[in-house]
Scaffold this motif. Structure first.
Motif, PDB file in Angstrom:
ATOM      1  N   LEU A   1      39.066  58.405  24.002  1.00 55.53           N
ATOM      2  CA  LEU A   1      39.362  57.898  25.336  1.00 55.53           C
ATOM      3  C   LEU A   1      39.782  59.038  26.249  1.00 55.53           C
ATOM      4  CD1 LEU A   1      41.582  54.774  24.520  1.00 55.53           C
ATOM      5  CD2 LEU A   1      39.259  54.708  25.412  1.00 55.53           C
ATOM      6  N   SER A   2      39.228  59.057  27.456  1.00 50.31           N
ATOM      7  CA  SER A   2      39.801  59.849  28.535  1.00 50.31           C
ATOM      8  C   SER A   2      40.182  58.835  29.612  1.00 50.31           C
ATOM      9  CB  SER A   2      38.826  60.910  29.035  1.00 50.31           C
ATOM     10  OG  SER A   2      37.566  60.347  29.324  1.00 50.31           O
ATOM     11  N   GLN A   3      40.386  59.266  30.833  1.00 49.75           N
ATOM     12  CA  GLN A   3      40.901  58.313  31.820  1.00 49.75           C
ATOM     13  C   GLN A   3      39.984  57.104  32.018  1.00 49.75           C
ATOM     14  OE1 GLN A   3      42.875  59.893  35.226  1.00 49.75           O
ATOM     15  NE2 GLN A   3      42.223  58.227  36.564  1.00 49.75           N
ATOM     16  N   GLU A   4      38.691  57.348  32.270  1.00 51.64           N
ATOM     17  CA  GLU A   4      37.749  56.256  32.524  1.00 51.64           C
ATOM     18  C   GLU A   4      36.684  56.122  31.438  1.00 51.64           C
ATOM     19  OE1 GLU A   4      37.844  54.139  35.093  1.00 51.64           O
ATOM     20  OE2 GLU A   4      39.356  55.085  36.385  1.00 51.64           O
TER      21      GLU A   4
ATOM     22  N   LEU B   1      47.765  46.790  31.594  1.00 57.72           N
ATOM     23  CA  LEU B   1      46.928  47.709  32.366  1.00 57.72           C
ATOM     24  C   LEU B   1      45.848  46.975  33.154  1.00 57.72           C
ATOM     25  CD1 LEU B   1      46.513  50.537  29.712  1.00 57.72           C
ATOM     26  CD2 LEU B   1      47.701  50.743  31.896  1.00 57.72           C
ATOM     27  N   MET B   2      45.305  45.920  32.592  1.00 56.33           N
ATOM     28  CA  MET B   2      44.189  45.224  33.232  1.00 56.33           C
ATOM     29  C   MET B   2      44.622  44.297  34.356  1.00 56.33           C
ATOM     30  SD  MET B   2      41.509  46.498  32.000  1.00 56.33           S
ATOM     31  CE  MET B   2      40.326  45.358  32.711  1.00 56.33           C
ATOM     32  N   SER B   3      45.817  43.748  34.274  1.00 52.61           N
ATOM     33  CA  SER B   3      46.431  42.957  35.360  1.00 52.61           C
ATOM     34  C   SER B   3      45.819  41.585  35.613  1.00 52.61           C
ATOM     35  CB  SER B   3      46.411  43.738  36.687  1.00 52.61           C
ATOM     36  OG  SER B   3      47.124  44.944  36.544  1.00 52.61           O
TER      37      SER B   3
ATOM     38  N   ASP C   1      42.180  34.847  15.029  1.00 57.06           N
ATOM     39  CA  ASP C   1      43.315  34.441  15.867  1.00 57.06           C
ATOM     40  C   ASP C   1      43.410  35.259  17.152  1.00 57.06           C
ATOM     41  OD1 ASP C   1      44.303  32.552  13.945  1.00 57.06           O
ATOM     42  OD2 ASP C   1      45.147  34.231  12.803  1.00 57.06           O
ATOM     43  N   ILE C   2      42.618  36.323  17.267  1.00 60.54           N
ATOM     44  CA  ILE C   2      42.709  37.197  18.446  1.00 60.54           C
ATOM     45  C   ILE C   2      42.092  36.487  19.649  1.00 60.54           C
ATOM     46  CG2 ILE C   2      42.035  39.407  19.445  1.00 60.54           C
ATOM     47  CD1 ILE C   2      41.998  40.570  16.609  1.00 60.54           C
ATOM     48  N   ALA C   3      42.888  36.368  20.726  1.00 60.29           N
ATOM     49  CA  ALA C   3      42.484  35.559  21.884  1.00 60.29           C
ATOM     50  C   ALA C   3      41.959  36.383  23.046  1.00 60.29           C
ATOM     51  CB  ALA C   3      43.660  34.700  22.351  1.00 60.29           C
ATOM     52  N   VAL C   4      42.035  37.710  22.970  1.00 56.96           N
ATOM     53  CA  VAL C   4      41.541  38.545  24.065  1.00 56.96           C
ATOM     54  C   VAL C   4      40.611  39.621  23.536  1.00 56.96           C
ATOM     55  CG1 VAL C   4      43.479  38.201  25.662  1.00 56.96           C
ATOM     56  CG2 VAL C   4      43.612  40.023  23.933  1.00 56.96           C
ATOM     57  N   ALA C   5      39.680  40.024  24.380  1.00 55.61           N
ATOM     58  CA  ALA C   5      38.748  41.103  24.039  1.00 55.61           C
ATOM     59  C   ALA C   5      38.315  41.805  25.316  1.00 55.61           C
ATOM     60  CB  ALA C   5      37.530  40.563  23.294  1.00 55.61           C
ATOM     61  N   MET C   6      38.165  43.112  25.239  1.00 56.16           N
ATOM     62  CA  MET C   6      37.651  43.878  26.367  1.00 56.16           C
ATOM     63  C   MET C   6      36.131  43.889  26.335  1.00 56.16           C
ATOM     64  SD  MET C   6      39.887  45.263  28.446  1.00 56.16           S
ATOM     65  CE  MET C   6      39.064  46.731  29.094  1.00 56.16           C
TER      66      MET C   6
ATOM     67  N   GLY D   1      35.304  52.451  30.281  1.00 56.70           N
ATOM     68  CA  GLY D   1      36.466  51.812  29.672  1.00 56.70           C
ATOM     69  C   GLY D   1      37.282  52.899  29.002  1.00 56.70           C
ATOM     70  N   GLY D   2      38.353  53.324  29.664  1.00 58.81           N
ATOM     71  CA  GLY D   2      39.133  54.448  29.147  1.00 58.81           C
ATOM     72  C   GLY D   2      40.585  54.094  28.903  1.00 58.81           C
ATOM     73  N   ALA D   3      41.411  55.135  28.910  1.00 61.81           N
ATOM     74  CA  ALA D   3      42.831  54.950  28.626  1.00 61.81           C
ATOM     75  C   ALA D   3      43.519  54.090  29.682  1.00 61.81           C
ATOM     76  CB  ALA D   3      43.528  56.308  28.528  1.00 61.81           C
ATOM     77  N   VAL D   4      43.006  54.109  30.916  1.00 56.55           N
ATOM     78  CA  VAL D   4      43.609  53.292  31.978  1.00 56.55           C
ATOM     79  C   VAL D   4      43.274  51.811  31.798  1.00 56.55           C
ATOM     80  CG1 VAL D   4      43.652  55.178  33.644  1.00 56.55           C
ATOM     81  CG2 VAL D   4      41.662  53.654  33.561  1.00 56.55           C
ATOM     82  N   HIS D   5      42.406  51.496  30.871  1.00 56.29           N
ATOM     83  CA  HIS D   5      42.057  50.104  30.596  1.00 56.29           C
ATOM     84  C   HIS D   5      42.597  49.637  29.241  1.00 56.29           C
ATOM     85  CE1 HIS D   5      38.726  51.849  33.091  1.00 56.29           C
ATOM     86  NE2 HIS D   5      39.112  50.857  33.861  1.00 56.29           N
ATOM     87  N   PHE D   6      42.454  50.481  28.222  1.00 55.08           N
ATOM     88  CA  PHE D   6      42.847  50.092  26.864  1.00 55.08           C
ATOM     89  C   PHE D   6      44.273  50.499  26.512  1.00 55.08           C
ATOM     90  CE2 PHE D   6      38.241  50.057  26.526  1.00 55.08           C
ATOM     91  CZ  PHE D   6      37.989  49.013  25.666  1.00 55.08           C
ATOM     92  N   SER D   7      44.781  51.551  27.126  1.00 52.37           N
ATOM     93  CA  SER D   7      45.969  52.316  26.712  1.00 52.37           C
ATOM     94  C   SER D   7      45.534  53.278  25.618  1.00 52.37           C
ATOM     95  CB  SER D   7      47.126  51.438  26.234  1.00 52.37           C
ATOM     96  OG  SER D   7      47.057  51.177  24.843  1.00 52.37           O
ATOM     97  N   LYS D   8      46.419  54.155  25.209  1.00 54.52           N
ATOM     98  CA  LYS D   8      46.080  55.092  24.135  1.00 54.52           C
ATOM     99  C   LYS D   8      46.749  54.706  22.818  1.00 54.52           C
ATOM    100  CE  LYS D   8      44.057  59.240  25.864  1.00 54.52           C
ATOM    101  NZ  LYS D   8      43.931  60.690  25.678  1.00 54.52           N
ATOM    102  N   GLU D   9      47.085  53.434  22.695  1.00 57.41           N
ATOM    103  CA  GLU D   9      47.589  52.922  21.421  1.00 57.41           C
ATOM    104  C   GLU D   9      46.442  52.936  20.420  1.00 57.41           C
ATOM    105  OE1 GLU D   9      50.703  51.883  19.272  1.00 57.41           O
ATOM    106  OE2 GLU D   9      51.015  51.120  21.295  1.00 57.41           O
TER     107      GLU D   9
END
Length: 364
Positions: free
Chosen positions: A311-314, A347-349, A247-252, A270-278
């Motif tokens: 994850l770090s920033q990038e 985050l991805m916009s 059912d998952i409709a999105v993927a990085m 692909g870091g925290a600024v893309h995925f979040s730190k969840e």
């Protein structure tokens, strides 16, 4: 589709539309108004897919989001966040053009709002059914009645009912646990309705968390639902018991930029600024996403040993099984299912559709 060379959030239109259709049909089956929350996708295009399912009223989490969707043709919008009285001028402008519903939880909010309003709007009173975030306790009847009375004495604010987001359902780990949360919500609203109806007549009850809306079949006195995450779902929702990975409709999708054989680790852009730190923890492993692949038109985790573990920033670090590690070279793109699609999308916009053209879909 062109080769992906930067972190990219893919959106499968077919899966997304199926999720929307399934929830709309469920609402119709249970005679519920369907007022989906738009905070997950924040996209006019996805909003059109929702409109195609017969939806006429939506829910948002901010005044800015309300403006965005009003500009894209939506005429009935609930801002499901405690009213920010400092932005009354903007609320006046919105209420001139759409049916606007707010959340008011305190008499002082109603008093301050009324002082500056020039346009009529609606309000729910938010009920805390167990998440301990915001809203009045369902058994605080005295405070609830007092607040209704205060609102009804105002000139520009119409009280229309109660709103609740059962955020505590996110701690569930099975359909049975979700059903128990839903049972508690129904019981609380049944009791509240008995206490309020004799004095204040009819009103609407809207409840809106994705786990309960996905799994429950008993909605009792609830009149409307406003789930949000269901349009995309994510790994967190699979762990909760709301959905399956199909059912998952999105993927990085992220490029592999380095490899470390001794550690069986891939480094990705692909870091925290893309995925979040969840993160989520399962079987003792805390991670930020699972390596996946499109199989039979659905994304599926490739195995139980390959995850985004740091994850770090990038930077992102993927710890892999031997098979997965050997399958990817520097320059390849690797697919990862996100933990929390709402945060990743924010985050991805923008999204890239999985169609042959790789069509871009913008967000607000």
């Amino acid at each position: 589709m062109q080769k992906i060379t930067t972190p990219t959030l893919l959106l499968d239109e077919g899966i997304c539309k199926a999720n929307i259709r399934r929830m709309a049909e469920k609402a119709q089956h249970h005679n519920l108004r369907f007022k989906p929350h738009m905070k997950t996708h924040q996209s006019a295009q996805v909003g059109e897919w929702i409109k195609d399912a017969g939806v006429t009223a939506i829910t948002v989490s901010s005044i800015d989001m309300a403006h965005y969707f009003a500009q894209n043709g939506w005429k009935d919008i609930t801002i499901a966040f405690p009213c920010n009285v400092g932005r009354t001028q903007e609320l006046n402008k919105l209420a001139q053009n759409i049916t606007l519903t707010l959340l008011i939880n305190k008499p002082e909010t109603a008093h301050q709002l009324e002082t500056h309003l020039t346009s009529t709007l609606n309000t729910y009173i938010e009920i805390d059914t167990g998440s301990a975030r915001s809203g009045l306790a369902s058994d605080d009847i005295r405070a609830i009645k007092e607040l209704i009375t205060v609102i009804q004495k105002t000139k520009f604010i119409n009280w229309v009912g109660f709103y609740s987001h059962a955020g505590h359902s996110y701690s569930c780990r099975s359909e049975q646990e979700i059903s128990e949360v839903q049972h508690s919500i129904v019981k609380q609203f049944n009791n509240l309705k008995k206490c309020i109806n004799p004095d204040f007549g009819t009103f609407e009850i809207c409840s809106g968390d994705t786990p309960c809306c996905s799994v429950a079949n008993n909605f009792g006195p609830i009149d409307a639902i406003s789930p949000g995450n269901f349009v995309f779902y994510d790994l967190m929702q699979t762990q909760i018991g709301s959905c399956t990975p199909t059912d998952i409709a999105v993927a990085m999708v992220c490029p592999v930029v380095d490899k470390y054989p001794k550690r069986n680790e891939l480094i990705i852009h692909g870091g925290a600024v893309h995925f979040s730190k969840e993160s989520m923890t399962k079987n003792g492993l805390t991670h930020y996403g699972a390596v996946a692949q499109k199989i039979d038109n659905h994304w599926k985790p490739l195995d139980t040993a390959s995850h985004l573990v740091k994850l770090s920033q990038e930077h992102g670090v993927i710890c892999c099984s031997d098979v997965i590690f050997k399958s990817y070279d520097i320059g390849d793109a690797i697919t990862i299912l996100p933990i929390h699609s709402c945060l990743t999308a924010n985050l991805m916009s923008q999204y890239q559709l999985t169609d042959k053209n790789g069509t871009q879909v913008n967000m607000m």
